[in-house]
Design a protein around this motif. Structure first.
Motif, short mmCIF file in Angstrom:
data_model
loop_
_atom_site.label_atom_id
_atom_site.label_comp_id
_atom_site.label_asym_id
_atom_site.label_seq_id
_atom_site.Cartn_x
_atom_site.Cartn_y
_atom_site.Cartn_z
N UNK A 5 0.85 -1.20 0.00
CA UNK A 5 0.00 0.00 0.00
C UNK A 5 0.88 1.24 0.00
N UNK A 6 0.55 2.18 -0.87
CA UNK A 6 1.33 3.41 -0.96
C UNK A 6 1.08 4.36 0.21
N UNK A 7 0.05 4.09 1.00
CA UNK A 7 -0.28 4.96 2.13
C UNK A 7 0.36 4.44 3.43
N UNK A 8 0.16 3.14 3.74
CA UNK A 8 0.60 2.61 5.03
C UNK A 8 1.69 1.54 4.93
N UNK A 9 1.96 1.06 3.73
CA UNK A 9 3.00 0.06 3.55
C UNK A 9 2.56 -1.39 3.73
N UNK A 10 1.27 -1.61 4.04
CA UNK A 10 0.76 -2.97 4.22
C UNK A 10 0.94 -3.76 2.92
N UNK A 11 1.24 -5.04 3.04
CA UNK A 11 1.43 -5.88 1.86
C UNK A 11 0.14 -6.01 1.06
N UNK A 12 0.26 -5.90 -0.26
CA UNK A 12 -0.87 -6.06 -1.17
C UNK A 12 -0.48 -7.00 -2.30
N UNK A 13 0.06 -8.15 -1.92
CA UNK A 13 0.49 -9.14 -2.90
C UNK A 13 -0.67 -9.67 -3.73
N UNK A 14 -0.37 -10.62 -4.60
CA UNK A 14 -1.37 -11.16 -5.52
C UNK A 14 -2.60 -11.71 -4.83
N UNK A 15 -2.45 -12.25 -3.64
CA UNK A 15 -3.58 -12.87 -2.94
C UNK A 15 -4.29 -11.92 -1.98
N UNK A 16 -3.80 -10.70 -1.85
CA UNK A 16 -4.38 -9.72 -0.93
C UNK A 16 -5.38 -8.83 -1.66
N UNK A 17 -6.35 -8.31 -0.92
CA UNK A 17 -7.29 -7.35 -1.47
C UNK A 17 -6.57 -6.01 -1.61
N UNK A 18 -6.69 -5.40 -2.77
CA UNK A 18 -6.06 -4.10 -3.00
C UNK A 18 -6.93 -3.30 -3.97
#
Length: 71
Positions: A5-18
């Motif tokens: 995530x460009x805001x908080x840095x949380x992972x947004x890999x292929x299996x994550x909701x983004x």
């Protein structure tokens, strides 16, 4: 696809909701909600990022075979 995530840095890999805008700025679900689904970079609408059903290399291979063998 961006992996965080460009805001908080949380992972947004292929299996994550983004969520992404038309420029592919990427944000997690929580940040998207906080921002009202509006990209802070371009003011564009943030939409649920589509999922990939195939690996990029597999797609490239099939495209190359189609060009070489006319399929």
């Amino acid at each position: 696809m961006k992996s965080s995530c460009e805001q908080c840095g949380r992972l947004t890999g292929e299996k994550e909701v983004a969520y992404i805008c038309s420029f592919e700025c990427t944000f997690c679900e929580s940040c998207t909600t906080k921002m009202g689904a509006i990209c802070p970079n371009c003011s564009g609408e943030l939409l649920l990022r589509p999922k990939r059903l195939k690996k990029p290399l597999d797609v490239a291979k099939s495209q190359l075979k189609a060009k070489l063998f006319g399929r």
